[in-house]
Design a protein around this motif. Sequence first.
Motif, PDB file in Angstrom:
ATOM      1  N   CYS A  42       0.833  -1.208   0.000  1.00  0.00           N
ATOM      2  CA  CYS A  42       0.000   0.000   0.000  1.00  0.00           C
ATOM      3  C   CYS A  42       0.868   1.259   0.000  1.00  0.00           C
ATOM      4  CB  CYS A  42      -0.903   0.017   1.230  1.00  0.00           C
ATOM      5  SG  CYS A  42      -2.246  -1.181   1.188  1.00  0.00           S
ATOM      6  N   ASN A  43       1.918   1.251   0.791  1.00  0.00           N
ATOM      7  CA  ASN A  43       2.781   2.431   0.896  1.00  0.00           C
ATOM      8  C   ASN A  43       3.568   2.702  -0.386  1.00  0.00           C
ATOM      9  OD1 ASN A  43       2.144   3.337   3.520  1.00  0.00           O
ATOM     10  ND2 ASN A  43       3.404   1.731   4.423  1.00  0.00           N
ATOM     11  N   PHE A  44       3.791   1.667  -1.183  1.00  0.00           N
ATOM     12  CA  PHE A  44       4.471   1.851  -2.461  1.00  0.00           C
ATOM     13  C   PHE A  44       3.485   2.113  -3.605  1.00  0.00           C
ATOM     14  CE2 PHE A  44       8.145   0.071  -0.321  1.00  0.00           C
ATOM     15  CZ  PHE A  44       9.196   0.759  -0.922  1.00  0.00           C
ATOM     16  N   THR A  45       2.198   2.132  -3.264  1.00  0.00           N
ATOM     17  CA  THR A  45       1.159   2.379  -4.262  1.00  0.00           C
ATOM     18  C   THR A  45       0.440   3.697  -4.007  1.00  0.00           C
ATOM     19  OG1 THR A  45       0.806  -0.029  -4.384  1.00  0.00           O
ATOM     20  CG2 THR A  45      -0.882   1.373  -5.388  1.00  0.00           C
ATOM     21  N   GLU A  46       0.253   4.004  -2.739  1.00  0.00           N
ATOM     22  CA  GLU A  46      -0.469   5.211  -2.334  1.00  0.00           C
ATOM     23  C   GLU A  46       0.264   6.472  -2.807  1.00  0.00           C
ATOM     24  OE1 GLU A  46      -2.522   7.074   1.709  1.00  0.00           O
ATOM     25  OE2 GLU A  46      -0.852   5.665   1.879  1.00  0.00           O
ATOM     26  N   GLY A  47      -0.518   7.379  -3.363  1.00  0.00           N
ATOM     27  CA  GLY A  47       0.029   8.665  -3.787  1.00  0.00           C
ATOM     28  C   GLY A  47       0.751   8.650  -5.118  1.00  0.00           C
ATOM     29  N   LYS A  48       0.777   7.500  -5.787  1.00  0.00           N
ATOM     30  CA  LYS A  48       1.455   7.394  -7.076  1.00  0.00           C
ATOM     31  C   LYS A  48       0.451   7.644  -8.200  1.00  0.00           C
ATOM     32  CE  LYS A  48       5.426   5.909  -5.323  1.00  0.00           C
ATOM     33  NZ  LYS A  48       5.092   5.886  -3.886  1.00  0.00           N
ATOM     34  N   LEU A  49       0.790   8.593  -9.076  1.00  0.00           N
ATOM     35  CA  LEU A  49      -0.098   8.972 -10.172  1.00  0.00           C
ATOM     36  C   LEU A  49      -0.444   7.783 -11.049  1.00  0.00           C
ATOM     37  CD1 LEU A  49      -1.543  11.332 -11.557  1.00  0.00           C
ATOM     38  CD2 LEU A  49       0.533  11.700 -12.932  1.00  0.00           C
ATOM     39  N   LYS A  50       0.514   6.891 -11.229  1.00  0.00           N
ATOM     40  CA  LYS A  50       0.328   5.714 -12.075  1.00  0.00           C
ATOM     41  C   LYS A  50      -0.802   4.830 -11.571  1.00  0.00           C
ATOM     42  CE  LYS A  50       3.017   1.908 -14.065  1.00  0.00           C
ATOM     43  NZ  LYS A  50       4.353   1.253 -14.092  1.00  0.00           N
TER      44      LYS A  50
END
Length: 208
Positions: A42-50
């Motif tokens: 989740c932390n490596f996905t959250e906030g990523k435009l992609k």
Amino acid sequence: MLIDKRVTEFVEELGSNSPAPGGGSAAALAGSLGAALSLMVCNFTEGKLKFSSVQEEIVQIKEKGISLKNRLLEYVDLDTDAFNEVMKAYKLPKETEAEKAHRSEKIQEATIQATLLPLKVAEACVEVLKLSIRVLTIGNPNTACDASVSGVTAYAGFQGAIFNVKINLGSIKDEEFLQDIKARIIELQAVADKTYYLILDKAKEVIG
């Protein structure tokens, strides 16, 4: 508290000749590790435009994952506490008929609690499994390995918890309680197995 120990200290105590902590606490820890790995995804996905299309769900998964991680960490100590209560009940005096009756009652009470605790661990691990398959499906593919380990670790925690539930059933006299627990085991096992194999299939698809 067990969860306040260094990793090496906990592992050494787990491998000692002390009857607790044992498999129940290890199962709870495995479940918490699975939840933590889902949080990592989740932390490596959250906030990523992609991954803008899945942000709302990722936030929801993260909130649930934090709750599950913390709950399972609490169960690490609570499982050992429950086991110790059973041992304490067996050490009660049994010289008179009244003492025997009191001891038997306390053993039953403690054993029921020592059954319900790992059942809670199993239920929590099933919820972690559900998070694992979702983050493996929608999360940052760079963390696909971590999402997969989240799933297999949570499944190990689940299965370990179920073993700890089952081992107590032969000592419990309450038939209604036994039937309820056995039915719940079947229900949980079906969901856990289905989700686990979905994770394995998805991991093979994404990782190889």
